[in-house]
Write an enzyme that holds these catalytic residues in place. Structure first.
Site, PDB file in Angstrom:
ATOM      1  CB  ALA A 170       9.186  -6.784 -13.376  1.00 17.18           C
ATOM      2  CG  ASP A 184      -0.377   4.898  -3.790  1.00 17.13           C
ATOM      3  OD1 ASP A 184       0.163   5.124  -2.611  1.00 17.13           O
ATOM      4  OD2 ASP A 184      -1.863   5.305  -3.859  1.00 17.13           O
TER       5      ASP A 184
END
Length: 575
Positions: free
Chosen positions: A315, A371
């Protein structure tokens, strides 16, 4: 193989699932009274209790089964037959998809398997949408011949919360005006125009939400009406038509709603029709069925893998000292693993990091924390893993890896929505966009503080920017409860030695925080530093942080508005 044993195991799992869903529904049904009573502490505690319920019930089921299946617990054929019999037991259930996920969770606790085994678990059975369009029981319906005034009055009457209104007539006229400004300036009502409002109310924090839709101009236009119960009574806070704002209400940074859902897939189908930007797994998450949301996410990811060709890669962003993060560019999710070793000055253990993530999972995220879903033995095709990523994983999380000829299996990971790291966003955006971003950054930190969360490491690399330009915190390894921190002014040096000391000359305890020092590291972009310091000047004042602590200790609950302040009917009214 003992058929009675298979039958008994399946029946016990079904009974334990029934206990879980019955208790879940009972806890959900408490929300309306908490809202009416303004019992916000009980609302929070009830929310946490409901979140913990699933794991507790799965563990209880495991203990119940272990006693009489221990001699066959490792036999694949036993569990294959148990699944088949269980499937027959739950055939007529209206929440069958949740019952399937519960079975999966139980068998994963008992039968040792590295990943998903399709013949033993419910992998693609899943979501079975129920028709909601023809059911009069689900909606209050308002015909066009009533006219706008009567329709709005009827909605307010149908959702009478049984307590004093602050200004009921004022609310009615504010709603009428909003409908005229947004809908009737663009569409003309006709004999086919109809308005429907879902009968079950959505509760979260200090708000109650009605979700409805109006058929006008040949299409359905959804809307949401939030109610608050403030010091002066119940009142309508706004009327929401904007799809992005509605999507945000159901977003991955928000706590789950309390809403009664006798047929969960029916409610999800309705929500999917009015909030079409959300995927099925996100909608299950939003109404509290996050474990089934996890199942739906996994299915969605498997399908996406089959229909894509890109490679899993690291990432973007500055490498963290605690987490290794990778992503599939065509899929809007990152995968996060706790590293085998932490670089100094990090001193915590892997288990301590996992505890931080558990804390976030049961805490009110107030729209400012992402979340996550936690997975064990997650399988990826080896030919979809970029060689550079594979080399990195072997160097940083090797203890979590099993690599076969065709797969890489990760023992433990978290999934989280992918965002643009704030530090990267600030490097590439315009000056005006940067001003908004740093304002959001400050709000993110302060709203978390009001929810009793202190982020710890507040560097911009630990925050992300969503598609709606909200700034969200996503690095949890150093979070603490705000009430555990000691906010201090820096002592003023008085002697020559103190003035020119190369290190702090005063004692510093582990939980001491000096907000005056925040300016040194919070914003790297020079042209917006001064704007940030002035816009959020309270952030650098220890007394301000102490005032938040005092409010929390008194039991005051922040209501994090999940929509812009400027659309509120009465922007200065307290929640």
């Amino acid at each position: 193989m003992n058929r009675d044993q298979i039958k008994l195991a399946a029946e016990r799992i079904a009974e334990c699932y029934h206990t879980y869903i019955t208790t879940f529904n009972e806890l959900t049904a408490l929300a309306p009274q908490f809202f009416v009573d303004k019992d916000w502490l009980s609302m929070q505690q009830n929310h946490k209790r409901r979140l913990r319920l699933y794991k507790d019930q799965v563990e209880a089921t495991k203990l119940l089964l272990q006693g009489f299946v221990k001699d066959v617990a490792l036999e694949k054929e036993f569990w294959r037959e148990t699944k088949s019999y269980y499937s027959w037991i739950i055939t007529e259930r209206k929440d069958k998809e949740l019952a399937e996920t519960f079975f999966n969770s139980v068998i994963r606790k008992i039968y040792p398997m590295q990943g998903i085994e399709k013949d033993l678990m419910f992998v693609f059975e899943g979501y079975d949408t129920c028709d909601f369009h023809s059911s009069e029981k689900l909606f209050y319906t308002y015909p066009p011949e009533w006219g706008l005034q009567k329709i709005i009055r009827s909605i307010i009457q149908d959702f009478d919360f049984g307590v004093r209104y602050m200004d009921k007539e004022g609310d009615i006229q504010l709603l009428v005006r909003a409908v005229r400004e947004v809908i009737l300036t663009r569409y003309q009502a006709s004999k086919d125009t109809i308005t429907q409002v879902w009968k079950n109310v959505f509760y979260r924090n200090k708000a109650a939400y009605l979700i409805g839709r109006t058929k006008v101009g040949g299409k359905w236009m959804p809307f949401i009406i939030p109610f608050l119960n403030g010091p002066k009574g119940i009142y309508v806070d706004t009327l929401i038509f904007d799809p992005l704002t509605m999507s945000s209400l159901f977003g991955f940074t928000r706590s789950y709603f309390m809403v009664e859902a006798p047929i969960p897939s029916q409610l999800v189908a309705f929500l999917n029709s009015v909030i079409s930007q959300k995927k099925i797994h996100e909608l299950y998450n939003s109404i509290g069925f996050n474990k089934h949301g996890k199942t739906e996410f996994y299915r969605d990811f498997l399908i996406h893998l089959e229909h894509s060709k890109d490679m899993l890669v690291e990432a973007e962003g500055i490498k963290g000292m605690v987490m290794e993060v990778f992503t599939l560019p065509s899929y809007n999710i990152v995968f996060k693993m706790v590293k085998d070793y932490f670089e100094p000055p990090k001193t915590m253990t892997r288990q301590e990091v996992r505890e931080k993530y558990k804390l976030v999972s049961v805490h009110d995220r107030v729209g400012r924390m992402a979340d996550t879903h936690e997975f064990e033995y997650f399988h990826f095709p080896l030919n979809r893993v970029d060689p550079t990523l594979l080399k990195t994983l072997r160097a940083t999380v090797n203890s979590l890896l099993t690599i076969t000829d065709t797969e890489i299996i990760i023992k433990h990971l978290y999934t989280e929505r992918r965002m643009i790291p704030l530090n990267i966003y600030l490097e590439n955006c315009t000056y005006e966009e940067a001003k908004v971003a740093v304002e959001e950054y400050g709000y993110s930190i302060l709203q978390l503080a009001q929810a009793n969360i202190f982020p710890g490491d507040m560097m911009t690399k630990n925050f992300g920017v969503t598609r709606q330009k909200r700034v969200v915190f996503y690095d949890y390894d150093e979070i603490e409860f705000l009430t555990d921190m000691n906010f201090r002014w820096k002592p003023k040096p008085e002697t020559y030695e103190q003035i020119y000391a190369s290190a702090p000359w005063y004692d510093i305890a582990p939980n001491d925080v000096f907000p005056e020092d925040f300016k040194r590291f919070m914003i790297g972009r020079e042209d917006v530093k001064q704007h940030f310091w002035e816009y959020h000047k309270n952030m650098f004042n220890p007394d301000y942080w102490k005032s938040i602590q005092e409010k929390i200790k008194k039991g005051e609950l922040l209501h994090a508005f999940p929509y812009p302040k400027e659309i509120r009917f009465r922007p200065d009214e307290e929640a």
